[in-house]
Design an enzyme around this catalytic site. Structure first.
Site, PDB file in Angstrom:
ATOM      1  N   GLY A  46      -3.043 -10.333  31.508  1.00  0.00           N
ATOM      2  CA  GLY A  46      -4.285  -9.635  31.195  1.00  0.00           C
ATOM      3  C   GLY A  46      -4.578  -9.711  29.712  1.00  0.00           C
ATOM      4  O   GLY A  46      -3.651  -9.786  28.891  1.00  0.00           O
ATOM      5  N   GLN A  51      -8.315  -7.640  21.683  1.00  0.00           N
ATOM      6  CA  GLN A  51      -7.044  -8.261  21.268  1.00  0.00           C
ATOM      7  C   GLN A  51      -7.246  -9.606  20.562  1.00  0.00           C
ATOM      8  O   GLN A  51      -6.312 -10.143  19.986  1.00  0.00           O
ATOM      9  CB  GLN A  51      -6.121  -8.460  22.478  1.00  0.00           C
ATOM     10  CG  GLN A  51      -5.586  -7.155  23.038  1.00  0.00           C
ATOM     11  CD  GLN A  51      -4.747  -7.405  24.272  1.00  0.00           C
ATOM     12  OE1 GLN A  51      -5.288  -7.538  25.364  1.00  0.00           O
ATOM     13  NE2 GLN A  51      -3.445  -7.502  24.108  1.00  0.00           N
ATOM     14  N   CYS A  94       2.842  -5.787  26.654  1.00  0.00           N
ATOM     15  CA  CYS A  94       1.504  -6.055  26.115  1.00  0.00           C
ATOM     16  C   CYS A  94       1.586  -7.228  25.149  1.00  0.00           C
ATOM     17  O   CYS A  94       2.521  -7.295  24.348  1.00  0.00           O
ATOM     18  CB  CYS A  94       1.006  -4.813  25.386  1.00  0.00           C
ATOM     19  SG  CYS A  94      -0.602  -5.025  24.618  1.00  0.00           S
ATOM     20  N   LEU A  95       0.604  -8.120  25.205  1.00  0.00           N
ATOM     21  CA  LEU A  95       0.611  -9.274  24.289  1.00  0.00           C
ATOM     22  C   LEU A  95       0.453  -8.842  22.831  1.00  0.00           C
ATOM     23  O   LEU A  95       0.820  -9.587  21.925  1.00  0.00           O
ATOM     24  CB  LEU A  95      -0.511 -10.261  24.668  1.00  0.00           C
ATOM     25  CG  LEU A  95      -0.338 -10.975  26.016  1.00  0.00           C
ATOM     26  CD1 LEU A  95      -1.571 -11.822  26.328  1.00  0.00           C
ATOM     27  CD2 LEU A  95       0.915 -11.852  26.007  1.00  0.00           C
ATOM     28  N   HIS A 136      -4.333  -0.987  32.178  1.00  0.00           N
ATOM     29  CA  HIS A 136      -3.776  -1.300  30.854  1.00  0.00           C
ATOM     30  C   HIS A 136      -4.856  -1.922  29.956  1.00  0.00           C
ATOM     31  O   HIS A 136      -5.035  -1.509  28.807  1.00  0.00           O
ATOM     32  CB  HIS A 136      -2.583  -2.248  31.022  1.00  0.00           C
ATOM     33  CG  HIS A 136      -2.034  -2.775  29.743  1.00  0.00           C
ATOM     34  ND1 HIS A 136      -0.809  -2.398  29.241  1.00  0.00           N
ATOM     35  CD2 HIS A 136      -2.532  -3.660  28.841  1.00  0.00           C
ATOM     36  CE1 HIS A 136      -0.605  -3.023  28.091  1.00  0.00           C
ATOM     37  NE2 HIS A 136      -1.627  -3.802  27.834  1.00  0.00           N
ATOM     38  N   GLU A 137      -5.578  -2.903  30.502  1.00  0.00           N
ATOM     39  CA  GLU A 137      -6.601  -3.584  29.696  1.00  0.00           C
ATOM     40  C   GLU A 137      -7.743  -2.630  29.340  1.00  0.00           C
ATOM     41  O   GLU A 137      -8.311  -2.706  28.254  1.00  0.00           O
ATOM     42  CB  GLU A 137      -7.149  -4.805  30.433  1.00  0.00           C
ATOM     43  CG  GLU A 137      -6.124  -5.893  30.729  1.00  0.00           C
ATOM     44  CD  GLU A 137      -5.275  -6.265  29.528  1.00  0.00           C
ATOM     45  OE1 GLU A 137      -5.790  -6.254  28.392  1.00  0.00           O
ATOM     46  OE2 GLU A 137      -4.075  -6.542  29.718  1.00  0.00           O
ATOM     47  N   HIS A 140      -7.162  -0.707  26.300  1.00  0.00           N
ATOM     48  CA  HIS A 140      -7.471  -1.469  25.083  1.00  0.00           C
ATOM     49  C   HIS A 140      -8.933  -1.272  24.668  1.00  0.00           C
ATOM     50  O   HIS A 140      -9.241  -1.176  23.486  1.00  0.00           O
ATOM     51  CB  HIS A 140      -7.236  -2.971  25.310  1.00  0.00           C
ATOM     52  CG  HIS A 140      -5.811  -3.401  25.176  1.00  0.00           C
ATOM     53  ND1 HIS A 140      -5.102  -3.272  23.996  1.00  0.00           N
ATOM     54  CD2 HIS A 140      -4.960  -3.991  26.048  1.00  0.00           C
ATOM     55  CE1 HIS A 140      -3.876  -3.759  24.172  1.00  0.00           C
ATOM     56  NE2 HIS A 140      -3.760  -4.195  25.408  1.00  0.00           N
TER      57      HIS A 140
HETATM   58 NI    NI Z   1      -2.076  -5.086  26.298  1.00  0.00          NI
END
Ligand code: NI
Length: 172
Positions: A46, A51, A94-95, A136-137, A140
């Site tokens: 995701g 991000q 998370c990235l 989760h996204e 963000h």
């Molecule tokens: Ni994330």
């Protein structure tokens, strides 16, 4: 398509609240294409536009397994209209917080409304990993990271580790 660089914590840009998109035009589709490629390359399941430093309500998701055909999902201006009462625990990553994971409770099933790649309104009932990933996204988009849902102590440990890793990278 372009692979973009992913903003990692701590970084102020990750705390910015994203703005809804007015029209899903070719410009937006180009961003979604780039986001998907960037997400696959990372690799991640995701990614939100914030991000890549772009505070717009855009999300790409693909929770298909490695041995399955890719199943990309594009969510523009997503809104969760229903949460299940039952909660699930999942070890989340998370990235923007590379190599950091923590167990987190979230509602198991959600119903989300959004515009798709073609600007068409859609409604989706999601459970399991897909539900987890979308929630989760969407955090963000509100300027929240999964560590913001942890206790101050746990969050502090993760953020200090990341900060140290970043500084080592700069001096190396
Ligand atoms: Ni994330």
């Amino acid at each position: 398509m372009t692979i973009l660089s992913i903003v990692t914590a701590p970084d102020r840009r990750l705390k910015v609240k994203s703005k809804p998109v007015e029209t899903v035009d070719d410009g937006i589709r180009r961003i979604l294409d780039d986001m998907l490629e960037t997400m696959y390359q990372a690799p991640g399941i995701g990614l939100s536009a914030v991000q890549i430093g772009l505070p717009k309500c855009l999300i790409t998701v693909d929770v298909s397994r490695d041995d399955e055909v890719n199943a990309p999902l594009y969510l523009v201006n997503p809104e969760i209209v229903e949460y299940s009462e039952e909660v699930e625990t999942y070890n989340e990553g998370c990235l923007s917080l590379p190599e950091q994971f923590a167990d987190l409770d979230r509602p198991g099933v959600i119903t989300v409304e959004f515009l798709d790649y073609h600007g068409q309104p859609q409604q989706l009932r999601a459970k399991g990993l897909l539900s987890r990933c979308i929630q989760h996204e969407m955090d963000h988009l509100k300027g929240r990271l999964f560590v913001d849902r942890l206790s101050t102590v746990k969050r502090g440990i993760i953020l200090r580790k990341l900060d140290k890793a970043k500084r080592q990278k700069v001096t190396a």
